[in-house]
Design a protein around this motif. Structure first.
Motif, PDB file in Angstrom:
ATOM      1  N   VAL A 206      -0.817 -10.477  63.812  1.00  0.00           N
ATOM      2  CA  VAL A 206      -1.159 -11.607  62.960  1.00  0.00           C
ATOM      3  C   VAL A 206      -0.868 -12.842  63.793  1.00  0.00           C
ATOM      4  O   VAL A 206       0.273 -13.055  64.221  1.00  0.00           O
ATOM      5  CB  VAL A 206      -0.327 -11.632  61.666  1.00  0.00           C
ATOM      6  N   PHE A 207      -1.907 -13.645  64.042  1.00  0.00           N
ATOM      7  CA  PHE A 207      -1.742 -14.838  64.876  1.00  0.00           C
ATOM      8  C   PHE A 207      -2.034 -16.066  64.025  1.00  0.00           C
ATOM      9  O   PHE A 207      -3.077 -16.154  63.378  1.00  0.00           O
ATOM     10  CB  PHE A 207      -2.671 -14.802  66.086  1.00  0.00           C
ATOM     11  N   CYS A 208      -1.091 -17.031  64.052  1.00  0.00           N
ATOM     12  CA  CYS A 208      -1.192 -18.216  63.200  1.00  0.00           C
ATOM     13  C   CYS A 208      -0.974 -19.486  63.994  1.00  0.00           C
ATOM     14  O   CYS A 208      -0.216 -19.510  64.973  1.00  0.00           O
ATOM     15  CB  CYS A 208      -0.130 -18.172  62.093  1.00  0.00           C
ATOM     16  N   GLY A 209      -1.615 -20.548  63.550  1.00  0.00           N
ATOM     17  CA  GLY A 209      -1.321 -21.895  64.012  1.00  0.00           C
ATOM     18  C   GLY A 209      -0.854 -22.721  62.824  1.00  0.00           C
ATOM     19  O   GLY A 209      -1.466 -22.657  61.751  1.00  0.00           O
ATOM     20  N   PHE A 210       0.235 -23.477  63.005  1.00  0.00           N
ATOM     21  CA  PHE A 210       0.790 -24.246  61.896  1.00  0.00           C
ATOM     22  C   PHE A 210       1.079 -25.678  62.323  1.00  0.00           C
ATOM     23  O   PHE A 210       1.407 -25.939  63.492  1.00  0.00           O
ATOM     24  CB  PHE A 210       2.096 -23.626  61.403  1.00  0.00           C
ATOM     25  N   ALA A 211       0.974 -26.584  61.366  1.00  0.00           N
ATOM     26  CA  ALA A 211       1.500 -27.927  61.579  1.00  0.00           C
ATOM     27  C   ALA A 211       2.990 -27.798  61.897  1.00  0.00           C
ATOM     28  O   ALA A 211       3.703 -27.021  61.247  1.00  0.00           O
ATOM     29  CB  ALA A 211       1.284 -28.774  60.338  1.00  0.00           C
ATOM     30  N   ASP A 212       3.461 -28.566  62.872  1.00  0.00           N
ATOM     31  CA  ASP A 212       4.822 -28.376  63.374  1.00  0.00           C
ATOM     32  C   ASP A 212       5.821 -29.185  62.540  1.00  0.00           C
ATOM     33  O   ASP A 212       6.519 -30.061  63.043  1.00  0.00           O
ATOM     34  CB  ASP A 212       4.874 -28.788  64.845  1.00  0.00           C
ATOM     35  N   ASP A 213       5.896 -28.837  61.241  1.00  0.00           N
ATOM     36  CA  ASP A 213       6.746 -29.595  60.328  1.00  0.00           C
ATOM     37  C   ASP A 213       7.973 -28.817  59.862  1.00  0.00           C
ATOM     38  O   ASP A 213       8.720 -29.277  59.002  1.00  0.00           O
ATOM     39  CB  ASP A 213       5.946 -30.071  59.115  1.00  0.00           C
ATOM     40  N   GLY A 214       8.180 -27.617  60.411  1.00  0.00           N
ATOM     41  CA  GLY A 214       9.413 -26.887  60.146  1.00  0.00           C
ATOM     42  C   GLY A 214       9.320 -25.743  59.164  1.00  0.00           C
ATOM     43  O   GLY A 214      10.281 -24.979  59.026  1.00  0.00           O
ATOM     44  N   SER A 215       8.205 -25.573  58.482  1.00  0.00           N
ATOM     45  CA  SER A 215       8.099 -24.459  57.541  1.00  0.00           C
ATOM     46  C   SER A 215       6.638 -24.075  57.354  1.00  0.00           C
ATOM     47  O   SER A 215       5.731 -24.901  57.507  1.00  0.00           O
ATOM     48  CB  SER A 215       8.719 -24.821  56.193  1.00  0.00           C
ATOM     49  N   ALA A 216       6.427 -22.807  57.014  1.00  0.00           N
ATOM     50  CA  ALA A 216       5.079 -22.299  56.780  1.00  0.00           C
ATOM     51  C   ALA A 216       5.189 -20.977  56.052  1.00  0.00           C
ATOM     52  O   ALA A 216       6.281 -20.405  55.906  1.00  0.00           O
ATOM     53  CB  ALA A 216       4.317 -22.134  58.098  1.00  0.00           C
ATOM     54  N   THR A 217       4.049 -20.455  55.613  1.00  0.00           N
ATOM     55  CA  THR A 217       4.011 -19.181  54.905  1.00  0.00           C
ATOM     56  C   THR A 217       2.818 -18.373  55.393  1.00  0.00           C
ATOM     57  O   THR A 217       1.706 -18.908  55.544  1.00  0.00           O
ATOM     58  CB  THR A 217       3.887 -19.400  53.383  1.00  0.00           C
ATOM     59  N   ILE A 218       3.058 -17.092  55.655  1.00  0.00           N
ATOM     60  CA  ILE A 218       1.969 -16.166  55.965  1.00  0.00           C
ATOM     61  C   ILE A 218       1.662 -15.372  54.700  1.00  0.00           C
ATOM     62  O   ILE A 218       2.558 -14.777  54.087  1.00  0.00           O
ATOM     63  CB  ILE A 218       2.336 -15.227  57.125  1.00  0.00           C
ATOM     64  N   ARG A 219       0.403 -15.359  54.304  1.00  0.00           N
ATOM     65  CA  ARG A 219       0.012 -14.743  53.038  1.00  0.00           C
ATOM     66  C   ARG A 219       0.177 -13.213  53.069  1.00  0.00           C
ATOM     67  O   ARG A 219      -0.027 -12.566  54.099  1.00  0.00           O
ATOM     68  CB  ARG A 219      -1.430 -15.097  52.688  1.00  0.00           C
ATOM     69  N   ALA A 220       0.487 -12.666  51.907  1.00  0.00           N
ATOM     70  CA  ALA A 220       0.795 -11.242  51.784  1.00  0.00           C
ATOM     71  C   ALA A 220      -0.344 -10.348  52.268  1.00  0.00           C
ATOM     72  O   ALA A 220      -0.106  -9.306  52.893  1.00  0.00           O
ATOM     73  CB  ALA A 220       1.137 -10.917  50.327  1.00  0.00           C
ATOM     74  N   GLU A 221      -1.593 -10.741  51.993  1.00  0.00           N
ATOM     75  CA  GLU A 221      -2.717  -9.860  52.327  1.00  0.00           C
ATOM     76  C   GLU A 221      -2.921  -9.674  53.833  1.00  0.00           C
ATOM     77  O   GLU A 221      -3.637  -8.766  54.258  1.00  0.00           O
ATOM     78  CB  GLU A 221      -4.013 -10.378  51.693  1.00  0.00           C
ATOM     79  N   LEU A 222      -2.292 -10.524  54.637  1.00  0.00           N
ATOM     80  CA  LEU A 222      -2.402 -10.397  56.093  1.00  0.00           C
ATOM     81  C   LEU A 222      -1.299  -9.534  56.691  1.00  0.00           C
ATOM     82  O   LEU A 222      -1.324  -9.254  57.900  1.00  0.00           O
ATOM     83  CB  LEU A 222      -2.349 -11.783  56.734  1.00  0.00           C
ATOM     84  N   LEU A 223      -0.350  -9.106  55.887  1.00  0.00           N
ATOM     85  CA  LEU A 223       0.888  -8.527  56.419  1.00  0.00           C
ATOM     86  C   LEU A 223       0.975  -7.009  56.288  1.00  0.00           C
ATOM     87  O   LEU A 223       2.028  -6.430  56.572  1.00  0.00           O
ATOM     88  CB  LEU A 223       2.088  -9.166  55.707  1.00  0.00           C
ATOM     89  N   THR A 224      -0.105  -6.351  55.904  1.00  0.00           N
ATOM     90  CA  THR A 224      -0.055  -4.904  55.711  1.00  0.00           C
ATOM     91  C   THR A 224       0.375  -4.180  56.979  1.00  0.00           C
ATOM     92  O   THR A 224       1.262  -3.313  56.961  1.00  0.00           O
ATOM     93  CB  THR A 224      -1.429  -4.371  55.249  1.00  0.00           C
ATOM     94  N   GLY A 225      -0.251  -4.501  58.097  1.00  0.00           N
ATOM     95  CA  GLY A 225       0.094  -3.839  59.350  1.00  0.00           C
ATOM     96  C   GLY A 225       1.509  -4.140  59.787  1.00  0.00           C
ATOM     97  O   GLY A 225       2.232  -3.251  60.275  1.00  0.00           O
ATOM     98  N   TRP A 226       1.939  -5.389  59.661  1.00  0.00           N
ATOM     99  CA  TRP A 226       3.308  -5.790  60.025  1.00  0.00           C
ATOM    100  C   TRP A 226       4.325  -5.053  59.146  1.00  0.00           C
ATOM    101  O   TRP A 226       5.340  -4.553  59.641  1.00  0.00           O
ATOM    102  CB  TRP A 226       3.447  -7.287  59.863  1.00  0.00           C
ATOM    103  N   ARG A 227       4.040  -4.949  57.857  1.00  0.00           N
ATOM    104  CA  ARG A 227       4.974  -4.312  56.936  1.00  0.00           C
ATOM    105  C   ARG A 227       5.065  -2.804  57.167  1.00  0.00           C
ATOM    106  O   ARG A 227       6.149  -2.197  57.065  1.00  0.00           O
ATOM    107  CB  ARG A 227       4.537  -4.602  55.501  1.00  0.00           C
ATOM    108  N   ASN A 228       3.943  -2.169  57.515  1.00  0.00           N
ATOM    109  CA  ASN A 228       3.901  -0.709  57.626  1.00  0.00           C
ATOM    110  C   ASN A 228       4.108  -0.189  59.039  1.00  0.00           C
ATOM    111  O   ASN A 228       4.076   1.032  59.255  1.00  0.00           O
ATOM    112  CB  ASN A 228       2.559  -0.191  57.106  1.00  0.00           C
ATOM    113  N   ALA A 229       4.307  -1.072  60.008  1.00  0.00           N
ATOM    114  CA  ALA A 229       4.475  -0.631  61.397  1.00  0.00           C
ATOM    115  C   ALA A 229       5.706   0.259  61.551  1.00  0.00           C
ATOM    116  O   ALA A 229       6.706   0.112  60.835  1.00  0.00           O
ATOM    117  CB  ALA A 229       4.593  -1.834  62.315  1.00  0.00           C
ATOM    118  N   ALA A 230       5.620   1.200  62.475  1.00  0.00           N
ATOM    119  CA  ALA A 230       6.749   2.099  62.724  1.00  0.00           C
ATOM    120  C   ALA A 230       7.924   1.322  63.312  1.00  0.00           C
ATOM    121  O   ALA A 230       7.731   0.328  64.017  1.00  0.00           O
ATOM    122  CB  ALA A 230       6.315   3.209  63.688  1.00  0.00           C
ATOM    123  N   PRO A 231       9.142   1.754  63.032  1.00  0.00           N
ATOM    124  CA  PRO A 231      10.306   1.093  63.628  1.00  0.00           C
ATOM    125  C   PRO A 231      10.199   1.061  65.151  1.00  0.00           C
ATOM    126  O   PRO A 231       9.772   2.036  65.778  1.00  0.00           O
ATOM    127  CB  PRO A 231      11.476   1.983  63.181  1.00  0.00           C
TER     128      PRO A 231
END
Length: 270
Positions: A206-231
């Motif tokens: 998951v690759f993101c670009g954010f305004a450099d203001d100190g906080s951001a959020t990655i939406r849940a629907e993009l995180l399936t692979g990150w959440r399910n990846a093997a240890p």
């Protein structure tokens, strides 16, 4: 074995530069593109050091294209490999001059893996404080890249909260880091992992670009692979970027790019 830092120009180029194909003609492009990078590293004795390098491309439609602020995509991930450049490279003069504070360093060119690359004559790293202003002077070549001078504020150091793993498919992923002290920078975030088709290697991100203001959020629907990846098959990387682009003439563009990453690499002399 070549130092991993020798991959940096080509890795950054693959990440943030768009190669626009010529769709209206079969003739090669007449454009030229220069990329000067200043990446920050740590040094046990001197604190932070930067290790600049520069490459000047001929007959190319390469351009520096930062990701849009507040945008994320899921994409394939392939670790950078030492392949050199598929675009013709050229000289920009005998030596580039890089200045930060009272420190002056010459960058001289040499052919590496088929590309003409400029690196500091002194391979010891350049001590600096992230946020310092750097000046690069390019003398130019009558038969190559033209002369130019660019001044850029370097990317500042930052700290960041650890990046977690959402427990449910509906949970977003909040991010927090030290906001930039002045405007003009961009924060990129890469969550790399091995998905269900992985052979034991990282193969998606998951690759993101954010305004450099100190906080951001990655939406849940993009995180399936990150959440399910093997240890053991997850890694994250955050990079603060500052850049300056100069249009030298109607076919020549120069970009100077400064980066500060977390985790940050340790400097080792080549």
């Amino acid at each position: 074995m070549p130092s991993p830092r020798r991959l940096r120009s080509f890795a950054i180029l693959a990440l943030v530069v768009l190669a626009a194909a010529c769709v209206d003609t079969l003739e090669p492009s007449k454009n030229r593109f220069g990329l000067v990078t200043y990446a920050a590293f740590t040094d046990e004795v001197r604190g932070y050091v930067m290790d600049p390098e520069a490459v000047f491309y001929d007959q190319t439609d390469l351009r520096y294209t930062p990701p849009p602020a507040d945008s994320c995509v899921v994409a394939a991930y392939t670790p950078p490999v030492l392949v050199g450049s598929s675009f013709p490279t050229m000289s920009a003069g005998e030596a580039l001059l890089s200045r930060v504070g009272a420190q002056r360093d010459s960058l001289r060119g040499a052919v590496e893996f088929g590309a003409f690359v400029y690196r500091p004559v002194r391979r010891t790293g350049i001590p600096f404080t992230p946020g310092d202003t750097v000046t690069v002077e390019i003398p130019g070549s009558p038969t190559g890249f033209p002369a130019a001078t660019v001044i850029l504020r370097t990317a500042e150091a930052f700290t960041a909260d650890s990046i977690g793993i959402p427990e449910t498919a509906e949970a977003n992923l909040p991010l927090a880091w030290t906001a930039a002290p002045v405007s003009g920078s961009l924060m990129t975030v890469a969550l790399r992992y091995g998905n269900a088709f992985s052979n034991g290697q990282l193969n998606e991100q998951v690759f993101c670009g954010f305004a450099d203001d100190g906080s951001a959020t990655i939406r849940a629907e993009l995180l399936t692979g990150w959440r399910n990846a093997a240890p053991g098959l997850r890694e994250s990387r955050m990079i603060r970027l500052r850049s300056r682009e100069l249009e030298i003439d109607d076919r020549t563009t120069l970009t100077v790019l400064s980066s500060f990453a977390r985790p940050i690499g340790a400097f080792s002399p080549r």
